[in-house]
Structures are given as C-alpha cells and as structure tokens.
Design a protein around this motif. Structure first.
Motif, PDB file in Angstrom:
ATOM      1  N   ALA A 141     -15.523   6.417  -4.543  1.00 21.75           N
ATOM      2  CA  ALA A 141     -14.063   6.436  -4.605  1.00 21.75           C
ATOM      3  C   ALA A 141     -13.424   5.408  -3.685  1.00 21.75           C
ATOM      4  N   TYR A 142     -12.229   5.004  -4.083  1.00 22.18           N
ATOM      5  CA  TYR A 142     -11.329   4.262  -3.211  1.00 22.18           C
ATOM      6  C   TYR A 142      -9.987   4.976  -3.269  1.00 22.18           C
ATOM      7  N   ILE A 143      -9.628   5.607  -2.171  1.00 20.57           N
ATOM      8  CA  ILE A 143      -8.385   6.373  -2.060  1.00 20.57           C
ATOM      9  C   ILE A 143      -7.577   5.745  -0.932  1.00 20.57           C
ATOM     10  N   ALA A 144      -6.408   5.217  -1.244  1.00 13.94           N
ATOM     11  CA  ALA A 144      -5.618   4.534  -0.225  1.00 13.94           C
ATOM     12  C   ALA A 144      -4.141   4.621  -0.568  1.00 13.94           C
ATOM     13  N   THR A 145      -3.324   4.618   0.470  1.00 13.71           N
ATOM     14  CA  THR A 145      -1.872   4.575   0.313  1.00 13.71           C
ATOM     15  C   THR A 145      -1.332   3.428   1.135  1.00 13.71           C
ATOM     16  N   GLY A 146      -0.381   2.714   0.561  1.00 16.83           N
ATOM     17  CA  GLY A 146       0.269   1.626   1.271  1.00 16.83           C
ATOM     18  C   GLY A 146       1.772   1.721   1.138  1.00 16.83           C
ATOM     19  N   PRO A 147       2.474   0.867   1.837  1.00 18.11           N
ATOM     20  CA  PRO A 147       3.934   0.865   1.731  1.00 18.11           C
ATOM     21  C   PRO A 147       4.385   0.302   0.387  1.00 18.11           C
ATOM     22  N   ARG A 148       5.491   0.803  -0.104  1.00 16.43           N
ATOM     23  CA  ARG A 148       6.100   0.184  -1.280  1.00 16.43           C
ATOM     24  C   ARG A 148       7.095  -0.868  -0.805  1.00 16.43           C
ATOM     25  N   ARG A 149       6.803  -2.106  -1.122  1.00 15.27           N
ATOM     26  CA  ARG A 149       7.620  -3.219  -0.660  1.00 15.27           C
ATOM     27  C   ARG A 149       8.306  -3.979  -1.788  1.00 15.27           C
TER      28      ARG A 149
ATOM     29  N   PRO B 253       0.785   3.666   5.800  1.00 13.56           N
ATOM     30  CA  PRO B 253       1.974   3.699   6.651  1.00 13.56           C
ATOM     31  C   PRO B 253       1.969   4.834   7.666  1.00 13.56           C
ATOM     32  N   ARG B 254       1.267   5.911   7.349  1.00 15.44           N
ATOM     33  CA  ARG B 254       1.251   7.065   8.248  1.00 15.44           C
ATOM     34  C   ARG B 254      -0.063   7.177   9.027  1.00 15.44           C
ATOM     35  N   GLY B 255      -1.022   6.324   8.723  1.00 15.44           N
ATOM     36  CA  GLY B 255      -2.317   6.410   9.385  1.00 15.44           C
ATOM     37  C   GLY B 255      -3.178   7.556   8.888  1.00 15.44           C
ATOM     38  N   TRP B 256      -2.927   8.010   7.653  1.00 15.22           N
ATOM     39  CA  TRP B 256      -3.688   9.122   7.106  1.00 15.22           C
ATOM     40  C   TRP B 256      -5.000   8.630   6.499  1.00 15.22           C
ATOM     41  N   ALA B 257      -5.787   9.551   5.968  1.00 15.25           N
ATOM     42  CA  ALA B 257      -7.145   9.243   5.525  1.00 15.25           C
ATOM     43  C   ALA B 257      -7.169   8.171   4.445  1.00 15.25           C
ATOM     44  N   ARG B 258      -8.191   7.335   4.530  1.00  7.40           N
ATOM     45  CA  ARG B 258      -8.501   6.357   3.483  1.00  7.40           C
ATOM     46  C   ARG B 258      -9.988   6.531   3.177  1.00  7.40           C
ATOM     47  N   VAL B 259     -10.313   6.643   1.907  1.00  9.49           N
ATOM     48  CA  VAL B 259     -11.697   6.758   1.475  1.00  9.49           C
ATOM     49  C   VAL B 259     -12.076   5.455   0.798  1.00  9.49           C
ATOM     50  N   ASP B 260     -13.094   4.790   1.324  1.00  6.41           N
ATOM     51  CA  ASP B 260     -13.503   3.488   0.781  1.00  6.41           C
ATOM     52  C   ASP B 260     -15.025   3.425   0.782  1.00  6.41           C
ATOM     53  N   ASP B 261     -15.630   3.934  -0.285  1.00  9.43           N
ATOM     54  CA  ASP B 261     -17.082   4.034  -0.332  1.00  9.43           C
ATOM     55  C   ASP B 261     -17.777   2.680  -0.452  1.00  9.43           C
TER      56      ASP B 261
ATOM     57  N   SER C 156       6.202   6.315  -5.057  1.00  6.82           N
ATOM     58  CA  SER C 156       7.437   6.913  -4.543  1.00  6.82           C
ATOM     59  C   SER C 156       8.372   5.788  -4.116  1.00  6.82           C
ATOM     60  N   ALA C 157       9.512   6.139  -3.559  1.00  4.85           N
ATOM     61  CA  ALA C 157      10.469   5.121  -3.120  1.00  4.85           C
ATOM     62  C   ALA C 157       9.932   4.317  -1.950  1.00  4.85           C
ATOM     63  N   THR C 158       8.998   4.895  -1.196  1.00  2.00           N
ATOM     64  CA  THR C 158       8.537   4.237   0.043  1.00  2.00           C
ATOM     65  C   THR C 158       7.037   3.987   0.088  1.00  2.00           C
ATOM     66  N   GLU C 159       6.257   4.637  -0.790  1.00  2.00           N
ATOM     67  CA  GLU C 159       4.803   4.521  -0.716  1.00  2.00           C
ATOM     68  C   GLU C 159       4.198   4.384  -2.111  1.00  2.00           C
ATOM     69  N   VAL C 160       3.003   3.788  -2.154  1.00  2.00           N
ATOM     70  CA  VAL C 160       2.210   3.715  -3.374  1.00  2.00           C
ATOM     71  C   VAL C 160       0.808   4.221  -3.036  1.00  2.00           C
ATOM     72  N   GLY C 161       0.371   5.237  -3.761  1.00  2.00           N
ATOM     73  CA  GLY C 161      -0.953   5.796  -3.550  1.00  2.00           C
ATOM     74  C   GLY C 161      -1.888   5.389  -4.672  1.00  2.00           C
ATOM     75  N   LEU C 162      -3.131   5.073  -4.324  1.00  3.79           N
ATOM     76  CA  LEU C 162      -4.134   4.640  -5.287  1.00  3.79           C
ATOM     77  C   LEU C 162      -5.338   5.572  -5.179  1.00  3.79           C
TER      78      LEU C 162
END
Length: 202
Positions: A37-45, A64-72, A190-196
């Motif tokens: 998996a690749y699970i990541a969230t970044g800012p929406r710019r 943006p929040r420093g939450w978990a990222r999964v990058d196998d 969302s208005a501020t974030e993009v999750g993948l």
C-alpha cells in the motif's frame, strides 16, 4: 472462488464527529497491514486537485498534520531512479479522466476492498473483526476529511445508480496508474487536504 462475506449491515451517513491522530493512524495501519500500500495525505493547493494527487505520488509533500503515512515501497531501490515508483509518470491530463467520482458509501466499501489484492469485499475474511467493526475503521479514516469531501477512484465496478460501486460484480476493471499488474485506489478531496489510498499487486 470464495463465498462472499456476510452483509455489512445498515450504513450510517453520519461521519465520526471528530477523529484524532491516534485513532486515524491505528485504523490506517490495521486495515492495510497485509497490503502493498501507499497511503498518504497532502495539502490541497490547487483548484485542479489532480495536481495535488501528482505531488503525493511523487512523495513531494508531507502530511499537513504529521499523521501516519504507509509506504511499502519506500526502501525499494527503484525509488532512487524515480520517487514516483511504483506509480508511472503521467501528466494531470492523463490522470484526471481515469478518476471517477463515487459516493461516500462506495468510498467506505472501497477502503475495505483495498485491504488485499483483487479489490473485493471477500478480503474482509482475513480480519478477526466483524464487518461492521471494519466499516467503523473506514468511517474513522474518512472522517478526517469532513462531510464536504468528494471521493474518486480508478476502479470500475459501477452500481445501478451514477456514482455508486457494486462489489457483487464479478471481475475487476480499473484504469492503471502504476507499473504493476494491478493498482487500485481511492482519492479523497477536501477543501484543504487530498488523501491517497492505493494498493498494488504484481
């Protein structure tokens, strides 16, 4: 072919009122413990959020929040040549038409289907938790992005109504964005974030 899992029961349309880092991180790590998996969230710019998706596939932005990222694939030597690997190099004009909008119920189902290869709800049999407990984890994941988020996927399992997915359909159709035999995913905007949320199988 294995039998289908037990029905998931009624679906609440109410998001978790709030979600903290500990519960979100735990849900993500548990659901995708056995997936590539690749699970990541970044800012929406950008108004065109596909550009933010490309920033995520390039590993060019932090959470943006420093939450978990999964990058196998983080330690794979092929990443030294291309930080996008195992995503392929595509422009936004290629990616955008391959991400179709789905409803929130479909997004919940898809988060659960992505937990193993094949993108099917049969994957729930690999967990000790009940289907409803797993659905609660999916709701926790989506709660981060708020009620106004939209959901987009490269998976083709269209339901009877526009924007729905039907996981009772046989087979798997998807528009590949990576280099492996199979790559399926969900984009949450969302208005501020993009999750993948993306998983791969070779």
């Amino acid at each position: 072919m294995s039998s289908s899992p037990a029905p998931l029961g009624p679906r609440s349309r109410t998001l978790v009122p709030s979600v903290d880092q500990a519960s979100w991180d735990a849900a993500v790590r548990h659901l995708y413990r056995d997936a590539c998996a690749y699970i990541a969230t970044g800012p929406r710019r950008h108004e065109d959020w596909t550009l933010d998706v490309l920033a995520l596939t390039a590993r060019a932005v932090p959470d943006p929040r420093g939450w978990a990222r999964v990058d196998d694939a983080e330690q794979d030597p092929r990443r030294a040549e291309d930080p996008r690997w195992p995503f392929a190099a595509h422009p936004a004009a290629y990616v955008a038409p391959r991400l179709q909008e789905i409803d929130r119920a479909g997004a919940e189902d898809l988060l659960l289907a992505l937990t193993e290869a094949g993108c099917t709800l049969d994957n729930l049999r690999y967990f000790d938790e009940s289907p409803e407990e797993l659905r609660d984890m999916a709701r926790t994941v989506l709660a981060r992005y708020g009620d106004g988020a939209t959901y987009h996927t490269n998976v083709g399992k269209p339901g009877s109504a526009p924007g729905t997915l039907d996981f009772s359909r046989e087979g798997l159709e998807y528009s590949p964005l990576g280099v492996f035999m199979e790559d399926c995913g969900l984009v949450v905007v969302s208005a501020t974030e993009v999750g993948l949320f993306w998983t791969f199988s070779d």
